[in-house]
Write a protein that holds these residues in place. Structure first.
Motif, PDB file in Angstrom:
ATOM      1  N   VAL A 212     -16.982  99.410 -34.030  1.00 47.12           N
ATOM      2  CA  VAL A 212     -15.768  98.726 -33.594  1.00 47.12           C
ATOM      3  C   VAL A 212     -16.105  97.385 -32.959  1.00 47.12           C
ATOM      4  CG1 VAL A 212     -13.637  98.930 -32.258  1.00 47.12           C
ATOM      5  CG2 VAL A 212     -14.753 100.990 -33.128  1.00 47.12           C
ATOM      6  N   THR A 213     -15.385  96.349 -33.374  1.00 45.93           N
ATOM      7  CA  THR A 213     -15.447  95.038 -32.747  1.00 45.93           C
ATOM      8  C   THR A 213     -14.050  94.722 -32.221  1.00 45.93           C
ATOM      9  OG1 THR A 213     -17.241  94.257 -34.162  1.00 45.93           O
ATOM     10  CG2 THR A 213     -15.864  92.583 -33.129  1.00 45.93           C
ATOM     11  N   PHE A 214     -13.984  94.346 -30.959  1.00 49.70           N
ATOM     12  CA  PHE A 214     -12.663  94.168 -30.366  1.00 49.70           C
ATOM     13  C   PHE A 214     -12.688  93.098 -29.286  1.00 49.70           C
ATOM     14  CE2 PHE A 214     -14.863  97.628 -28.229  1.00 49.70           C
ATOM     15  CZ  PHE A 214     -14.735  97.328 -26.883  1.00 49.70           C
ATOM     16  N   ASP A 215     -11.504  92.573 -29.013  1.00 45.04           N
ATOM     17  CA  ASP A 215     -11.304  91.566 -27.964  1.00 45.04           C
ATOM     18  C   ASP A 215      -9.951  91.852 -27.332  1.00 45.04           C
ATOM     19  OD1 ASP A 215     -11.296  89.391 -26.310  1.00 45.04           O
ATOM     20  OD2 ASP A 215     -11.146  87.875 -27.894  1.00 45.04           O
ATOM     21  N   LYS A 216      -9.968  92.337 -26.095  1.00 42.14           N
ATOM     22  CA  LYS A 216      -8.741  92.719 -25.403  1.00 42.14           C
ATOM     23  C   LYS A 216      -8.584  91.886 -24.136  1.00 42.14           C
ATOM     24  CE  LYS A 216      -8.018  96.328 -28.159  1.00 42.14           C
ATOM     25  NZ  LYS A 216      -6.870  96.395 -29.108  1.00 42.14           N
ATOM     26  N   ARG A 217      -7.335  91.665 -23.736  1.00 44.24           N
ATOM     27  CA  ARG A 217      -7.098  90.946 -22.484  1.00 44.24           C
ATOM     28  C   ARG A 217      -5.869  91.513 -21.783  1.00 44.24           C
ATOM     29  NH1 ARG A 217      -4.967  84.934 -24.400  1.00 44.24           N
ATOM     30  NH2 ARG A 217      -3.110  85.604 -25.534  1.00 44.24           N
TER      31      ARG A 217
END
Length: 712
Positions: A212-217
């Motif tokens: 999994v590659t992810f970018d959360k904010r």
């Protein structure tokens, strides 16, 4: 009548196939999540007040009452709003207390070590904390709202429940949930974060999972979390083209995990609660970490929507209610103590009117919140009602705080521990924005989902078209036509009241029923004229959503009076219902004025003839309510039962001054007059029948009036 249904269905099938909006899987999941409650009655145009009143009153168990009276009270006594705001974090002893007393495990059953509280108790705890310090309330509410705990309870494997739930309950694990991505904020279903199905060798054995590659904010509690709930798009590259996308999937990732970066902070309006980004690059998520295991892969969106039906009804509405209650308490209390031009400022009409309107709004919004909590505790999952509450209570909270700031004047804008509403003023936009921004919820969710899910016939029509069943479409259309005819008659002439509302509110119940019929007919007219285009005409759909919200709040006020029956609050009940009905009627007039059909605009005066007789409160009525608030302090407690007592600060100063005023209540004007002339607390107090009590009050009142200053 089967032949007629076939005839109608055959004739309508082609145009309906074009007119009805397409429905994707994620939209279908959102529509099917949760249950339909009284909001469905309002869509029908014939609300049944017996069904409304059948929902029982809010009840607390002995354990819940004891927790609120002791642990919550003890927690609030540890909270200094300004000190927490300045430090940018809760004190260590507060973090420790939250863990030890299981504030993070309110919704977790006792069998797993949690408190096992109901929804009303959960909401009451959050509201009482938020009245003292919003940052602490947010910290306590997130693990109990849209967090891993509820997902695990509903969908987790036995192994996941046994491992995580006891650890979440006692605070050994602190969770966050990562959903929002930089390029998919409001459109959360389109998150770009991807997990590719693969196998890796771990400890000598092959393990299936996702890379999994992810970018959360904007992830609350992320900087201090020990376990991350994560939503991502699952993909299986081994499948044929077009079948590789498996759907949104939810997993739990322990902190630390190789490839995941966590710990940095955002500062939402510089609030003290923890919030921050999370990134991951090729993070391996074993199938055992997927909530519910492999059989739940691709079901994450449905899981989230079903959980949000409850969470959205509790947490942010609790914050909105706390803002309203605090603002009303501050406005009325400060209005009694602060004097200008020889009078307490609460007697000036401009200020009294604001206090009266805050109280009227508060009764309606808090009634709807309590009604929905009762529905949740009865086993319902009112997803549409949750969206209504989120919008209406956060907006009402913001209005109340802004009005309060106007009344406080210079005191409201000076930063420091004596400030009464400044921190809440900064927090208000946060509640407006998160868990579905109010602009989105008004335009797309409340009416957009409500028109399909709550309407008695639209969903049947959509299913018939989707299945190619022309006879079923004809049956649904015939029923829909009868529904429209009945509501047209109801809008023009009224249909009477179904059920038995309280006798003293029968006129108000008739107003709700008449507006409901007009709303239901207008909904059908708008959908008939515009079809699928109505989904894109957001200003129109938002207005329809607002009318539904007004009806829901008015109905909640009627229900609350039925179950609580406090005669002292009856003037506020009547005012609350009439204000909501008037707002709904005005919004319907705005809607017709903006319809693209000239014929529909021309018919508006006839179709809405029964709504113009209901006007908002007149000045005299608002001022009478304000007089009641000033002359009967017990009403403030009845309207603001969730105000907590903090450790220190301006709110505590105000509470103490109001308490000290009681022995000299009849002498306040004279005391102030002498104090203005002599500028001496002692000389003013000496004129009292109880000089010691008068002196204590005058000093406490002066402390409330003062503001903070700091070294250069």
């Amino acid at each position: 009548m089967g032949w007629l249904a076939k005839l109608v269905g055959n004739a309508a099938f082609a145009p309906f196939s074009k007119a009805l909006p397409a429905m994707g899987d994620t939209e279908r999941a959102a529509l099917e999540a949760g249950t339909v409650g009284f909001e469905g009655d309002l869509f029908s145009g014939r609300p049944d007040f017996d069904a409304l009143n059948a929902r029982g009153p809010n009840r607390l168990t002995e354990a819940e009452s004891r927790f609120i009276d002791h642990e919550v009270r003890e927690l609030n006594a540890m909270l200094d709003d300004f000190a927490i705001d300045e430090a940018g974090d809760l004190p260590p002893e507060v973090w420790r207390f939250l863990r030890e007393k299981k504030f993070f495990g309110m919704i977790i059953p006792t069998g797993y070590g949690g408190l096992g509280f109901g929804h009303f108790a959960h909401a009451a705890v959050v509201t009482r904390i938020a009245s003292v310090n919003v940052a602490t309330a947010v910290t306590a509410m997130v693990p109990n709202s849209l967090g891993p705990a509820e997902l695990l309870l509903r969908y987790g494997t036995d192994a996941q429940k046994q491992h995580y739930l006891p650890r979440l309950a006692d605070g050994r694990e602190l969770p966050c949930f990562g959903l929002t991505s930089p390029h998919a904020g409001s459109d959360a279903a389109s998150i770009p974060d991807t997990g590719v199905l693969c196998e890796r060798e771990i400890d000598g054995r092959k393990v299936r999972g996702f890379r999994v590659t992810f970018d959360k904010r904007y992830i609350t509690l992320a900087p201090v979390a020990t376990v991350v709930g994560l939503a991502f798009q699952a993909v299986d590259p081994a499948r044929p083209e077009g079948q590789q996308h498996l759907g949104i999937t939810c997993a739990l990732i322990p902190v630390p995990t190789p490839g995941m970066t966590i710990g940095r902070r955002h500062h939402p309006m510089d609030s003290a609660f923890m919030n921050g980004p999370i990134q991951g690059e090729d993070v391996f998520v074993p199938m055992d970490w997927v909530i519910g295991g492999e059989e739940r892969v691709g079901q994450g969106w449905r899981m989230l929507m079903e959980c949000l039906a409850a969470g959205r009804s509790i947490s942010l509405p609790a914050l909105g209610s706390a803002m309203q209650q605090t603002a009303l308490f501050v406005v009325t209390g400060y209005g009694r103590i602060r004097e200008q031009f020889g009078l307490p400022i609460g007697r000036f009409h401009a200020i009294a009117a604001l206090a009266g309107r805050i109280a009227v709004d508060l009764y309606a919004t808090d009634a709807a919140r309590r009604f929905t909590a009762a529905a949740l505790d009865a086993g319902e999952q009112p997803s549409l009602a949750g969206a209504i509450l989120k919008v209406q209570l956060t907006e009402a909270g913001r209005r109340a705080v802004i009005d309060g700031m106007d009344i406080l004047g210079g005191k409201g804008i000076i930063r420091g521990p004596k400030n009464l509403l400044g921190v809440s003023y900064r927090h208000a936009p946060i509640a407006i924005t998160v868990e579905g921004a109010n602009l989105l919820s008004r335009a797309l969710i409340i009416f957009g989902q409500g028109a399909v899910r709550c309407h008695p016939h639209v969903l049947d029509e959509m299913k018939a078209v989707e299945a190619g069943d022309r006879e079923a479409l004809g049956e649904a259309l015939l029923a829909h036509g009868g529904h429209m005819a009945r509501n047209l008659w109801g809008a023009l002439f009224g249909l009477g009241v179904r059920g038995t509302p309280p006798a003293e509110l029968r006129a108000e119940a008739a107003m709700i029923a008449r507006l409901s019929a007009a709303f239901a007919f207008t909904t059908d007219l708008a959908m008939g004229l515009l079809g699928g285009k109505l989904k894109r005409l957001e200003l129109l759909s938002a207005r329809l959503g607002d009318v539904l919200s007004n009806l829901y709040l008015a109905s909640g006020a009627l229900w609350r009076h039925q179950v609580e029956g406090d005669p002292a609050l009856l003037p506020f009940v009547r005012a609350a219902i009439r204000v909501q009905v008037a707002r709904g009627a005005d919004t319907l007039h705005e809607l017709y004025a903006n319809l693209p059909s000239a014929a529909a605009r021309g018919l508006a005066p006839l179709l809405l003839r029964g709504t113009r007789q209901r006007r908002p409160l007149r000045d005299r009525q608002v001022l009478e309510l304000a007089d009641l608030l000033r002359d009967e302090p017990a009403l403030i407690h009845a309207l603001c039962p969730d105000i907590g007592t903090p450790k220190s600060g301006g709110l505590l100063d105000l509470m103490q001054a109001l308490e000290l005023s009681k022995p000299v209540m009849g002498e306040l004007d004279e005391l102030d007059k002498v104090l203005r002339r002599t500028r001496s607390f002692e000389q003013a107090a000496a004129r009292s029948k109880d000089p010691a009590a008068a002196l204590a009050y005058l000093r406490a009142a002066d402390k409330v009036i003062q503001v903070d200053d700091f070294p250069p």
